[in-house]
Design an enzyme around this catalytic site. Structure first.
Site, PDB file in Angstrom:
ATOM      1  N   GLY A  45      -5.661  77.913 -12.373  1.00 29.19           N
ATOM      2  CA  GLY A  45      -6.748  78.769 -12.857  1.00 29.19           C
ATOM      3  C   GLY A  45      -7.869  79.033 -11.873  1.00 29.19           C
ATOM      4  N   GLU A 100     -12.986  74.022 -10.076  1.00 28.37           N
ATOM      5  CA  GLU A 100     -12.253  74.132 -11.341  1.00 28.37           C
ATOM      6  C   GLU A 100     -12.623  75.443 -12.027  1.00 28.37           C
ATOM      7  OE1 GLU A 100      -9.965  73.632 -13.205  1.00 28.37           O
ATOM      8  OE2 GLU A 100     -10.250  72.091 -14.739  1.00 28.37           O
ATOM      9  N   ASP A 101     -11.715  75.964 -12.840  1.00 30.13           N
ATOM     10  CA  ASP A 101     -12.040  77.199 -13.559  1.00 30.13           C
ATOM     11  C   ASP A 101     -12.955  76.924 -14.752  1.00 30.13           C
ATOM     12  OD1 ASP A 101     -10.045  75.887 -15.008  1.00 30.13           O
ATOM     13  OD2 ASP A 101      -8.769  77.642 -15.263  1.00 30.13           O
ATOM     14  N   ASP A 104     -13.827  72.115 -20.267  1.00 35.61           N
ATOM     15  CA  ASP A 104     -13.706  72.313 -21.706  1.00 35.61           C
ATOM     16  C   ASP A 104     -13.965  70.950 -22.377  1.00 35.61           C
ATOM     17  OD1 ASP A 104     -12.928  73.746 -24.042  1.00 35.61           O
ATOM     18  OD2 ASP A 104     -10.871  73.072 -23.834  1.00 35.61           O
ATOM     19  N   PHE A 153     -11.748  81.287 -26.425  1.00 32.27           N
ATOM     20  CA  PHE A 153     -10.629  81.207 -25.495  1.00 32.27           C
ATOM     21  C   PHE A 153     -10.732  82.394 -24.539  1.00 32.27           C
ATOM     22  CE2 PHE A 153      -6.308  81.607 -23.910  1.00 32.27           C
ATOM     23  CZ  PHE A 153      -6.030  80.283 -23.599  1.00 32.27           C
ATOM     24  N   VAL A 154     -10.871  82.098 -23.248  1.00 33.95           N
ATOM     25  CA  VAL A 154     -11.102  83.162 -22.270  1.00 33.95           C
ATOM     26  C   VAL A 154      -9.946  83.305 -21.293  1.00 33.95           C
ATOM     27  CG1 VAL A 154     -13.616  83.018 -22.411  1.00 33.95           C
ATOM     28  CG2 VAL A 154     -12.388  81.609 -20.745  1.00 33.95           C
ATOM     29  N   ARG A 166      -4.150  86.772 -15.557  1.00 36.40           N
ATOM     30  CA  ARG A 166      -4.868  86.143 -14.444  1.00 36.40           C
ATOM     31  C   ARG A 166      -5.474  87.190 -13.515  1.00 36.40           C
ATOM     32  NH1 ARG A 166      -3.603  80.589 -14.149  1.00 36.40           N
ATOM     33  NH2 ARG A 166      -1.523  80.042 -14.861  1.00 36.40           N
TER      34      ARG A 166
END
Ligand code: 5GP
Length: 180
Positions: A45, A100-101, A104, A153-154, A166
């Protein structure tokens, strides 16, 4: 069976670019003078974010990647984190920035940080493009965060839903159209 959905834009490509410029300045100040920085992207990600971030960083950098298990193809975080692909290079005595993307629940980045810290880097810092503080299950905060977002949720800008989306240049929120 896959449910129909649309993607609503949440953060524009322009906002992301502006935020990355500011983050790169902060990172530059934190690591000023280093000649041993390894920027570690968490696959998959973070691949767009790390590409844009290192091009804004006016420092000599090496780039490496590590892959940890995450959502798989679903929308639920797996709390047990496994390393699927390790770094190619050594980080002992080096400065390390983990990219990191999304943070969460916090399990992934906190696990990867502990894992890499055990290799005795000189300094180790973390950056996440997105942070969902409302979802946190472990006490973890990245040193730098691009944007705090709500519990949604993205996808886009490197982040997938079942390996799709993506390539969107912006961050969007998945909205199922069969919802009541
Ligand atoms: P954590 O371990 O912090 O719960 O989860 C981190 C990982 O979960 C992220 O690296 C990312 O792969 C995945 N993740 C968390 N939120 C989302 C989201 O909204 N969309 C997608 N596609 N993945 C997410």
């Amino acid at each position: 069976m896959s449910r129909p959905y649309v993607i609503d834009q949440m953060i524009s490509a322009k906002s992301i670019a502006a935020r990355i410029e500011a983050l790169a300045r902060d990172i530059h100040d934190a690591f000023d003078g280093t000649d041993k920085l390894v920027v570690v992207g968490l696959l998959r990600g973070s691949f767009v974010f790390i590409a844009d971030l290192v091009r804004e960083l006016d420092l000599p950098v090496e780039v490496d990647f590590i892959e940890a298990s995450s959502y798989g193809d679903g929308m639920e975080s797996s709390r047990e984190v496994r390393i699927l692909k390790d770094l190619r290079g050594t980080i002992e005595g080096r400065d390390v920035l983990i990219v990191e993307d999304i943070v969460d629940t916090g399990h992934t980045l906190s696990h990867v940080t502990d894992y890499l810290r055990s290799r005795h880097p000189a300094r180790l810092k973390t950056i996440a493009l997105l942070d969902k503080p409302a979802r946190r299950e472990v006490d973890f905060r990245a040193d730098w965060t691009g944007f705090e977002i709500p519990d949604a949720f993205v996808v886009g800008y490197g982040i997938d839903f079942a390996q799709r989306n993506r390539n969107l240049p912006y961050i969007g929120q998945v909205r199922f159209t069969d919802d009541a």
